[in-house]
Design an enzyme around this catalytic site. Sequence first.
Site, mmCIF file in Angstrom:
data_model
loop_
_atom_site.group_PDB
_atom_site.id
_atom_site.type_symbol
_atom_site.label_atom_id
_atom_site.label_comp_id
_atom_site.label_asym_id
_atom_site.label_seq_id
_atom_site.Cartn_x
_atom_site.Cartn_y
_atom_site.Cartn_z
ATOM 1 N N LYS A 91 -15.399 -14.778 5.267
ATOM 2 C CA LYS A 91 -16.524 -13.760 5.539
ATOM 3 C C LYS A 91 -17.886 -14.229 4.671
ATOM 4 O O LYS A 91 -18.379 -13.314 3.876
ATOM 5 C CB LYS A 91 -15.879 -12.270 5.469
ATOM 6 C CG LYS A 91 -14.832 -12.075 6.202
ATOM 7 C CD LYS A 91 -14.317 -10.729 5.863
ATOM 8 C CE LYS A 91 -13.066 -10.168 6.379
ATOM 9 N NZ LYS A 91 -12.114 -9.065 5.577
ATOM 10 N N GLY A 133 -7.715 -8.681 1.162
ATOM 11 C CA GLY A 133 -6.179 -8.801 1.789
ATOM 12 C C GLY A 133 -5.688 -10.427 1.756
ATOM 13 O O GLY A 133 -4.418 -10.465 1.408
ATOM 14 N N ARG A 151 0.787 -1.254 0.005
ATOM 15 C CA ARG A 151 0.000 0.049 0.094
ATOM 16 C C ARG A 151 1.092 1.273 -0.123
ATOM 17 O O ARG A 151 0.364 2.209 -0.348
ATOM 18 C CB ARG A 151 -0.972 -0.002 1.176
ATOM 19 C CG ARG A 151 -2.286 -0.966 1.095
ATOM 20 C CD ARG A 151 -3.021 -0.862 2.056
ATOM 21 N NE ARG A 151 -4.188 -1.404 1.800
ATOM 22 C CZ ARG A 151 -5.111 -1.942 2.574
ATOM 23 N NH1 ARG A 151 -5.172 -1.676 4.004
ATOM 24 N NH2 ARG A 151 -6.237 -2.406 2.293
ATOM 25 N N GLY A 179 -12.614 -4.662 1.126
ATOM 26 C CA GLY A 179 -13.790 -4.120 1.330
ATOM 27 C C GLY A 179 -14.230 -3.218 0.295
ATOM 28 O O GLY A 179 -15.423 -3.475 -0.375
HETATM 29 N N1 LIG Z 1 -12.907 -23.898 4.331
HETATM 30 C C1 LIG Z 1 -12.330 -22.938 5.341
HETATM 31 N N2 LIG Z 1 -12.862 -22.935 6.713
HETATM 32 C C2 LIG Z 1 -12.522 -21.698 7.458
HETATM 33 N N3 LIG Z 1 -11.772 -20.867 7.004
HETATM 34 C C3 LIG Z 1 -11.338 -20.895 5.828
HETATM 35 C C4 LIG Z 1 -11.609 -21.795 4.932
HETATM 36 N N4 LIG Z 1 -11.462 -21.456 3.711
HETATM 37 C C5 LIG Z 1 -10.684 -20.169 3.690
HETATM 38 N N5 LIG Z 1 -10.667 -19.818 5.217
HETATM 39 C C6 LIG Z 1 -10.034 -18.654 5.672
HETATM 40 O O1 LIG Z 1 -10.661 -17.542 5.063
HETATM 41 C C7 LIG Z 1 -9.682 -16.482 5.395
HETATM 42 C C8 LIG Z 1 -9.850 -15.203 4.312
HETATM 43 O O2 LIG Z 1 -11.313 -14.950 4.284
HETATM 44 P P1 LIG Z 1 -11.651 -13.257 3.535
HETATM 45 O O3 LIG Z 1 -11.142 -12.604 4.664
HETATM 46 O O4 LIG Z 1 -13.041 -13.635 3.401
HETATM 47 O O5 LIG Z 1 -10.766 -13.148 2.485
HETATM 48 P P2 LIG Z 1 -9.970 -11.809 1.877
HETATM 49 O O6 LIG Z 1 -9.193 -11.289 2.708
HETATM 50 O O7 LIG Z 1 -9.324 -12.298 0.715
HETATM 51 O O8 LIG Z 1 -11.303 -11.085 1.521
HETATM 52 C C9 LIG Z 1 -8.415 -16.883 5.516
HETATM 53 O O9 LIG Z 1 -7.859 -16.654 6.695
HETATM 54 C C10 LIG Z 1 -8.642 -18.492 5.208
HETATM 55 O O10 LIG Z 1 -7.854 -19.272 6.200
HETATM 56 O O1 LIG Z 2 -7.496 -2.580 5.407
HETATM 57 C C1 LIG Z 2 -8.550 -2.103 4.930
HETATM 58 O O2 LIG Z 2 -9.535 -2.479 4.365
HETATM 59 P P1 LIG Z 2 -9.627 -4.021 3.789
HETATM 60 O O3 LIG Z 2 -8.951 -5.042 4.822
HETATM 61 O O4 LIG Z 2 -11.185 -4.421 3.476
HETATM 62 O O5 LIG Z 2 -8.729 -4.088 2.602
HETATM 63 C C2 LIG Z 2 -8.740 -0.490 4.894
HETATM 64 O O6 LIG Z 2 -7.653 0.025 5.406
HETATM 65 C C3 LIG Z 2 -10.061 0.162 5.505
HETATM 66 O O7 LIG Z 2 -9.734 -0.200 6.859
HETATM 67 P P2 LIG Z 2 -11.372 -0.510 7.801
HETATM 68 O O8 LIG Z 2 -11.704 -1.669 7.246
HETATM 69 O O9 LIG Z 2 -10.802 -0.440 9.334
HETATM 70 O O10 LIG Z 2 -12.017 0.922 7.659
#
Ligand SMILES: Nc1ncnc2c1ncn2[C@@H]1O[C@H](COP(=O)(O)OP(=O)(O)O)[C@@H](O)[C@H]1O
Ligand SMILES: O=C(OP(=O)(O)O)[C@H](O)COP(=O)(O)O
Length: 401
Positions: free
Chosen positions: A202, A358, A40, A381
Amino acid sequence: MSKKTVANLSASDLNGKRVLVRADFNVPLDGDLNITDDTRIRAALPTIQALTGKGAKVILCSHFGRPKGEVKEEMRLTPVAQRLSELLGQPVIKCDDCIGDEVSAKVGQMQPGQVALLENVRFYAEEEKNDPAFAQKLASIADLYVNDAFGTAHRAHASTEGVTRYLRPSVAGFLIDKELKYLQNAVENPDRPLAAIVGGSKVSSKIGVIETLLDRVDKLLIGGGMIFTFYKARGLNVGKSLVEEDKLELAKSLEVKAKEKGVDLLLPTDVVVADNFAPDANAQTVSIENIPDGWMGLDIGPDSVKVFQEALSSCKTVIWNGPMGVFEFDKFAVGTEAIARSLADLTGKGACTIIGGGDSVAAVEKVGVANQMSHISTGGGASLELLEGKVLPGIAALDEA
Ligand SMILES: Nc1ncnc2c1ncn2[C@@H]1O[C@H](COP(=O)(O)OP(=O)(O)O)[C@@H](O)[C@H]1O
Ligand SMILES: O=C(OP(=O)(O)O)[C@H](O)COP(=O)(O)O
């Protein structure tokens, strides 16, 4: 949405002017406050350098973490200032606050071409409340505003939206411009077939995105922790896998909607299950009809990888958000790594591949194919909200082109 950008500002607009630049420097740190991924910060360099190159005094601001309106020592931007200075090859004037006398004094002494970094704007609760008086104070040290914080563009906060009421022009930086170009084009005017791959954990926040994507994509591939809600909705046993009980009806209706719309909705046919959530858990591959009681699905299986690869092979645009499994544990990273490699191959064959989120970005970095993707979004997000067709307030507030 067509917004004015830094490219529309001439040298006379900028020479000697104080420019408030909102960046997203919310980077991961390790326990010793070392930056573990500076993507970033690097992504903000083109805008900073374009401004300093035209003689502007660049005043950077950003949030870091979620300090909830309090000063948290571990959330200071000091490590960012240091890294930024290394990357720019020039000193960065670090302020200990984001408003007030110290800031005014330091900014008052800046010379054209210099760069300053204000302290974490979220040390004030007024930032997230988009408080007008706080926004005015932030704006008072500058002549014009550039927003390049794509990762925070979905937040209507004082430093992303509020300040635009007090600073003109208010324009987009190069990063926001690039993110919009790829992400908007991918949903509004993509080369087809267009596929979206949605995974991760999520479920509740992403299942809504799936609904919107069904109106836009030709193929929708679902992996990660999302799939078990769909299986349970079909009446299958999912053992101890991640399930969102209150989304079962929605999952069922999404499968029906996909059929009605002629969208190829693909769910894995086999999964790798574990006897507990640990890197050294016992693992076995089973078909989705045979998930044993007490086991949890942590990756997609080899048959599913083949089916997904086949489906992706003809696609001209692919958007990926969310890993296929718990890729942090090597044993359950196979599906995610295979899909990452397939997307890298597809890019090589001329497809447009876009990664957002992320953890998805971390996954392609881990496999070493990040530089083989068409676009890696710096906002998880924010990119999802854009794909959902939502208006991002930090961008909406900028001057029209
Ligand atoms: N089958 C699963 N059961 C539980 N957690 C999982 C599974 N598949 C993936 N994950 C978890 O999902 C997390 C990422 O999810 P998310 O935050 O939705 O993705 P991103 O950050 O790419 O948007 C990772 O930490 C991964 O370990
Ligand atoms: O890391 C961020 O969001 P992301 O994990 O959805 O990419 C941004 O810095 C926004 O942070 P916030 O979700 O605390 O407003």
